[in-house]
Design an enzyme around this catalytic site. Sequence first.
Site, PDB file in Angstrom:
ATOM      1  N   GLU A 176     108.642  24.699 -18.536  1.00  0.00           N
ATOM      2  CA  GLU A 176     108.039  25.481 -17.461  1.00  0.00           C
ATOM      3  C   GLU A 176     109.086  25.758 -16.396  1.00  0.00           C
ATOM      4  O   GLU A 176     109.594  24.831 -15.755  1.00  0.00           O
ATOM      5  CB  GLU A 176     106.859  24.726 -16.842  1.00  0.00           C
ATOM      6  CG  GLU A 176     106.233  25.414 -15.641  1.00  0.00           C
ATOM      7  CD  GLU A 176     105.215  24.547 -14.921  1.00  0.00           C
ATOM      8  OE1 GLU A 176     105.059  24.726 -13.697  1.00  0.00           O
ATOM      9  OE2 GLU A 176     104.593  23.685 -15.578  1.00  0.00           O
ATOM     10  N   LYS A 215      95.079  22.128 -14.877  1.00  0.00           N
ATOM     11  CA  LYS A 215      96.196  21.302 -14.433  1.00  0.00           C
ATOM     12  C   LYS A 215      95.708  20.396 -13.309  1.00  0.00           C
ATOM     13  O   LYS A 215      95.429  20.865 -12.202  1.00  0.00           O
ATOM     14  CB  LYS A 215      97.338  22.204 -13.957  1.00  0.00           C
ATOM     15  CG  LYS A 215      98.478  21.475 -13.257  1.00  0.00           C
ATOM     16  CD  LYS A 215      99.475  22.495 -12.737  1.00  0.00           C
ATOM     17  CE  LYS A 215     100.507  21.840 -11.830  1.00  0.00           C
ATOM     18  NZ  LYS A 215     101.484  22.818 -11.328  1.00  0.00           N
TER      19      LYS A 215
END
Length: 223
Positions: A53, A142
Amino acid sequence: MNTVPPSPYGRRRTAPSEALLRTGVVAVLRADSPDHLLPAAGALVEAGLVCLELTLTTPGALEALERMRSEFGEAADIGVGSVRSAVEARRSVDAGAAFLVSPAVAAEVVEEGVGAGVPVYPGGFTPTELAAVWDAGATAVKLFPASTPGPAYLKAFADPYPEVRVMPTGGIGLDDVGPWIRAGALAVGLGGALSGDALYGGDLAALAQRARRALDAAAGARA
């Protein structure tokens, strides 16, 4: 398009990548400059940690994404994090993001991700926030910052919400990977505890060693 059952409101839900399901670990690469992103990413991919990421808070992140896609091709699953708006989501997808991550509840980011056919992981903390972004069509939610509540929080949340996929991120150490996976996490996001000094020109061999340790912990927790 690879999808899973829709949300309760009929929205499509893009499925997690095979790489994420297989490894259970995402490397969150956040730095003050993009200078050392590519070498660090190379060390991670070679070690088997292929879900990366790149955060938009890193200058030149989208340009670095394009270079990594050229370098690693299909060997790495590279997404963009710290995505906070529909405009940022579209820019990230246009640059080749394989998935999108948001630090907070962001329905417009979910909509853009689902529309583009890429997995999307919006952030939340409270049960209300986590349930809301899941119902909006998130691939997984998340849990952020995960270090504050700990794995017991996920276990408690999962009792009334067993269908919600959760990816804890934020302040997670290498020793925390196993407990989070055993608590039911789809995967964990690792930032500074994984990257160490590697994003500032530091020891890439040590980075690879930490990556293998994280992957072994995730695999062991699933065994």
